[in-house]
Design a protein around this motif. Structure first.
Motif, PDB file in Angstrom:
ATOM      1  N   ASP A 196       0.856  -1.187   0.000  1.00 57.63           N
ATOM      2  CA  ASP A 196       0.000   0.000   0.000  1.00 57.63           C
ATOM      3  C   ASP A 196       0.891   1.237   0.000  1.00 57.63           C
ATOM      4  O   ASP A 196       1.836   1.332   0.782  1.00 57.63           O
ATOM      5  CB  ASP A 196      -0.900  -0.023   1.237  1.00 57.63           C
ATOM      6  N   ASP A 197       0.587   2.175  -0.885  1.00 57.23           N
ATOM      7  CA  ASP A 197       1.413   3.376  -1.017  1.00 57.23           C
ATOM      8  C   ASP A 197       1.418   4.239   0.243  1.00 57.23           C
ATOM      9  O   ASP A 197       2.379   4.945   0.511  1.00 57.23           O
ATOM     10  CB  ASP A 197       0.939   4.220  -2.205  1.00 57.23           C
ATOM     11  N   THR A 198       0.362   4.164   1.028  1.00 54.41           N
ATOM     12  CA  THR A 198       0.257   4.990   2.224  1.00 54.41           C
ATOM     13  C   THR A 198       0.830   4.306   3.459  1.00 54.41           C
ATOM     14  O   THR A 198       1.640   4.876   4.174  1.00 54.41           O
ATOM     15  CB  THR A 198      -1.216   5.361   2.487  1.00 54.41           C
ATOM     16  N   THR A 199       0.409   3.052   3.681  1.00 51.96           N
ATOM     17  CA  THR A 199       0.796   2.362   4.916  1.00 51.96           C
ATOM     18  C   THR A 199       2.053   1.509   4.769  1.00 51.96           C
ATOM     19  O   THR A 199       2.668   1.156   5.768  1.00 51.96           O
ATOM     20  CB  THR A 199      -0.343   1.448   5.393  1.00 51.96           C
ATOM     21  N   GLY A 200       2.386   1.134   3.546  1.00 52.72           N
ATOM     22  CA  GLY A 200       3.512   0.233   3.324  1.00 52.72           C
ATOM     23  C   GLY A 200       3.189  -1.223   3.608  1.00 52.72           C
ATOM     24  O   GLY A 200       4.041  -2.096   3.478  1.00 52.72           O
ATOM     25  N   GLU A 201       1.937  -1.494   3.981  1.00 50.13           N
ATOM     26  CA  GLU A 201       1.524  -2.865   4.280  1.00 50.13           C
ATOM     27  C   GLU A 201       1.398  -3.684   2.997  1.00 50.13           C
ATOM     28  O   GLU A 201       0.903  -3.187   1.983  1.00 50.13           O
ATOM     29  CB  GLU A 201       0.179  -2.873   5.008  1.00 50.13           C
TER      30      GLU A 201
END
Length: 159
Positions: A55-60
């Motif tokens: 995920d671009d926001t969370t890095g998950e």
């Protein structure tokens, strides 16, 4: 973002494989253990490779591609066979699947491989439409055959 998998990704890869098996209505067939995945991807003689979509926001991690090399006697070069491509349902539509396939295509081009191939279940029309939107073509003149379980054991050890 797409990145090459590391040994620390084994738990998430295993979880994603299990989720894919559920999606494909065959959870009982997904028997690979984390240790087997680790050996296949990072053991002394790796047989497969993996990339993780995050995920671009969370890095998950939200998806993965697991692949291995094949070889075309007709073309005389390697190609990539994509064993699994999966993006979690809540992350679909954000470009992760396309980014994973783009990375594999980039590897093919950079290394001189001439094929990127995979299989898709006939009922999986959303995936088929997605693949065709990228320019992929079904190989309708070929039928996949598989030996497993007792049939494989009988042929491999007829005693």
């Amino acid at each position: 973002m797409i990145r090459t998998a590391t040994p620390g990704d084994i738990p998430v890869i295993h979880a994603l494989v299990r989720e894919l098996a559920e999606y494909e209505k065959a959870p009982h067939e997904a028997r690979a253990t984390p240790a087997q995945l680790h050996d296949a991807l990072f053991g002394e003689h790796p047989a497969a490779y993996a990339h993780i979509a995050t995920d671009d926001t969370t890095g998950e991690p939200v998806g993965f591609a697991l692949w291995f090399l094949n070889f075309s006697t007709w073309r005389g070069v390697h190609g990539i066979y994509l064993e699994d491509l999966y993006v979690r349902p809540d992350a679909r539509g954000a470009g992760h699947g396309k980014a994973l396939l783009t990375e594999l295509a980039r590897i093919c081009v950079a290394r001189g491989y001439e094929r990127l191939e995979w299989s898709v279940l006939n009922w999986n029309t959303p995936s088929i439409a997605f693949y065709e939107s990228l320019g992929a073509h079904p190989q309708n003149e070929w039928t996949v055959y598989r030996l497993t379980d007792e049939s494989l054991r009988t042929l491999g050890d007829p005693t």
